[in-house]
Design a protein around this motif. Structure first.
Motif, short mmCIF file in Angstrom:
data_model
loop_
_atom_site.label_atom_id
_atom_site.label_comp_id
_atom_site.label_asym_id
_atom_site.label_seq_id
_atom_site.Cartn_x
_atom_site.Cartn_y
_atom_site.Cartn_z
N ARG A 89 0.86 -1.19 0.00
CA ARG A 89 0.00 0.00 0.00
C ARG A 89 0.90 1.24 0.00
N ASP A 90 0.72 2.08 -1.02
CA ASP A 90 1.50 3.31 -1.11
C ASP A 90 0.51 4.47 -1.10
N GLU A 91 0.69 5.40 -0.16
CA GLU A 91 -0.26 6.50 0.00
C GLU A 91 -0.34 7.39 -1.22
N ASN A 92 0.74 7.44 -2.02
CA ASN A 92 0.75 8.29 -3.21
C ASN A 92 0.43 7.51 -4.48
N ASP A 93 0.13 6.23 -4.34
CA ASP A 93 -0.13 5.36 -5.49
C ASP A 93 1.02 5.37 -6.49
N ASP A 94 2.26 5.46 -5.97
CA ASP A 94 3.43 5.41 -6.84
C ASP A 94 3.62 4.01 -7.41
N ASP A 95 4.23 3.95 -8.58
CA ASP A 95 4.65 2.66 -9.10
C ASP A 95 5.74 2.08 -8.20
N LEU A 96 5.63 0.79 -7.92
CA LEU A 96 6.57 0.14 -7.02
C LEU A 96 7.33 -0.97 -7.74
N ARG A 97 8.54 -1.22 -7.27
CA ARG A 97 9.34 -2.35 -7.72
C ARG A 97 9.72 -3.15 -6.48
N TYR A 98 9.83 -4.47 -6.65
CA TYR A 98 10.03 -5.36 -5.51
C TYR A 98 11.27 -6.22 -5.69
N THR A 99 11.94 -6.45 -4.57
CA THR A 99 13.04 -7.41 -4.52
C THR A 99 12.68 -8.46 -3.47
N LEU A 100 12.82 -9.72 -3.84
CA LEU A 100 12.44 -10.82 -2.96
C LEU A 100 13.70 -11.56 -2.52
N TYR A 101 13.83 -11.75 -1.22
CA TYR A 101 14.97 -12.45 -0.63
C TYR A 101 14.49 -13.69 0.12
N PHE A 102 15.43 -14.60 0.37
CA PHE A 102 15.13 -15.76 1.20
C PHE A 102 16.33 -16.07 2.07
N ARG A 103 16.08 -16.76 3.18
CA ARG A 103 17.17 -17.29 4.00
C ARG A 103 16.66 -18.49 4.77
N GLY A 104 17.55 -19.40 5.07
CA GLY A 104 17.21 -20.56 5.88
C GLY A 104 16.98 -20.17 7.32
N GLU A 105 16.33 -21.03 8.07
CA GLU A 105 15.92 -20.71 9.44
C GLU A 105 17.10 -20.36 10.33
N ASN A 106 18.21 -21.05 10.17
CA ASN A 106 19.36 -20.79 11.04
C ASN A 106 20.46 -20.02 10.33
N GLU A 107 20.12 -19.37 9.23
CA GLU A 107 21.11 -18.59 8.48
C GLU A 107 20.98 -17.11 8.84
N GLN A 108 22.05 -16.36 8.60
CA GLN A 108 22.08 -14.95 8.96
C GLN A 108 21.83 -14.02 7.78
N ASN A 109 22.29 -14.41 6.60
CA ASN A 109 22.25 -13.52 5.44
C ASN A 109 21.08 -13.81 4.52
N TRP A 110 20.49 -12.74 3.99
CA TRP A 110 19.42 -12.86 3.01
C TRP A 110 20.03 -13.00 1.61
N LYS A 111 19.47 -13.91 0.81
CA LYS A 111 19.92 -14.10 -0.57
C LYS A 111 18.81 -13.63 -1.52
N VAL A 112 19.21 -13.02 -2.63
CA VAL A 112 18.23 -12.52 -3.59
C VAL A 112 17.60 -13.69 -4.34
N LEU A 113 16.28 -13.74 -4.32
CA LEU A 113 15.54 -14.74 -5.07
C LEU A 113 15.06 -14.16 -6.41
N ALA A 114 14.62 -12.91 -6.39
CA ALA A 114 14.20 -12.23 -7.62
C ALA A 114 14.24 -10.73 -7.36
N LYS A 115 14.51 -9.96 -8.40
CA LYS A 115 14.57 -8.51 -8.23
C LYS A 115 13.91 -7.80 -9.41
N ASP A 116 13.66 -6.50 -9.21
CA ASP A 116 13.00 -5.66 -10.21
C ASP A 116 11.65 -6.23 -10.63
N LEU A 117 10.92 -6.76 -9.67
CA LEU A 117 9.59 -7.30 -9.96
C LEU A 117 8.57 -6.18 -9.99
N GLU A 118 7.69 -6.21 -10.99
CA GLU A 118 6.60 -5.25 -11.05
C GLU A 118 5.32 -5.83 -10.46
#
Length: 349
Positions: A174-203
């Motif tokens: 939800r964007d109060e200004n109704d701006d176009d948004l782009r999304y980056t999706l990350y994942f990590r294992g339960e006992n891991e510390q760092n997030w890894k990119v799963l997909a980026k520049d998603l519309e």
């Protein structure tokens, strides 16, 4: 994908217009093919090659069905040793909710899988048909004729799709200004510390992927939304959210220690079911290719990654017998095994 042509087809629409009559103003189902496909197949249709009624080819002697003739000609042209394909689907919904105009798009891309040999089309059609067949076999869909979109809930169907290695993430920004948004999706294992990119520049506000490349275990997703594309450089803002915990289990369980202890006229079959990650859901056996029969673990509860089983088979005829075992874990991964034994002829006393 390159340039494609699209044309309206009835197959995907089926009963949907009747189900949503009065709720949808427009419903279209279009098929995309490479340029020239529609014109070529329309020419075949206009020639009458799709008709089933036999026609006389040799007067008084030979009558054939145009459709069978067409299949006999084109079938060998379509047979190739290996099909490496890609299937793309897009569903777009346009409407209003809570006084706001909305447009929601879901896209799905699937490809030939070299690991299993399944084509993208097989995975997007055959697998779904198999899911529905399983629902029917288990009695989850009662006998009779049902509209596909009403036979089972979308949630139930997606649960089965996930058991075959598909995972789907959906978020509602939800964007109060109704701006176009782009999304980056990350994942990590339960006992891991760092997030890894799963997909980026998603519309789109969703992402689907196959989890077969992810080791068994528990994971979290993190989606980061940015409105940078709608604002001057350096003035974009971001927001993020972390998903609930979800699990991946693609490894089938194992049948361990399968053995038969034949007597006369009965036999005892023993084995263990072992899974490396999730609990054993159920076990079944078949004697001499008969129908599958559910067997309970020795403790009467299927709640552990390791369960022991014992089957007592009574009234066996003398001779060779084969018992097949199949086991399932909570993610419907399965494996099977068999044991063969001989029941001796009873000796007279």
């Amino acid at each position: 994908m390159g340039r494609l042509e699209a044309f309206v087809a009835s197959g995907g629409a089926s009963t949907v217009p009747y189900t949503y009559e009065g709720r949808l103003q427009v419903y279209e189902n279009k098929i995309c093919r490479y340029p020239g496909h529609f014109a070529q197949f329309k020419a075949f249709k206009d020639l009458g090659l799709f008709e089933e009624e036999p026609i006389e080819v040799v007067p008084g002697a030979v009558r054939i069905s145009p459709r069978q003739f067409y299949h006999a000609l084109i079938g060998p042209q379509l047979e190739v040793e290996r099909v490496i394909d890609v299937c793309v689907m897009r569903a777009t919904g346009v409407g209003a909710k809570d006084g706001r105009d909305l447009r929601f798009t879901v896209e799905l891309v699937d490809r030939y899988d070299p690991a299993t040999g399944f084509t993208g089309m097989e995975r997007l059609t055959g697998w779904h048909a198999a899911i529905m067949a399983e629902f029917i076999a288990r009695g989850e869909i009662p006998p009779g004729v049902h509209r596909l979109e009403q036979a089972v809930t979308a949630t139930r169907f997606l649960d089965k799709a996930r058991q075959r290695g598909f995972q789907i993430a959906v978020w509602s920004p939800r964007d109060e200004n109704d701006d176009d948004l782009r999304y980056t999706l990350y994942f990590r294992g339960e006992n891991e510390q760092n997030w890894k990119v799963l997909a980026k520049d998603l519309e789109q506000r969703h992402y689907s992927w196959e989890t077969s490349a992810m080791p068994d275990g528990a994971y979290y997703l993190r989606v980061v939304a940015s409105d940078a594309v709608a604002n001057p450089a350096g003035e974009g803002l971001t927001g993020e959210r972390i998903s609930d915990r979800f699990e991946v289990d693609n490894t089938p369980p194992s049948v361990v220690g399968l053995r038969a202890r034949p007597g006369n006229p009965e036999a005892r079959v023993e084995f263990q079911a072992v899974d490396s990650y999730s609990a054993i859901a159920r076990a079944e056996y078949s004697l001499n290719a008969s129908e599958w029969t559910l067997v309970m673990p020795e403790d009467r509860l299927s709640d552990s990654p390791q369960e022991k089983y014992a089957i007592l088979l009574k009234g066996l005829a003398p001779g060779e017998h084969t018992v097949a075992i199949r086991i399932f874990d909570q993610f419907e991964n399965s494996t099977s095994a068999k044991v063969t034994f001989v029941v001796e002829t009873a000796r007279p006393r």
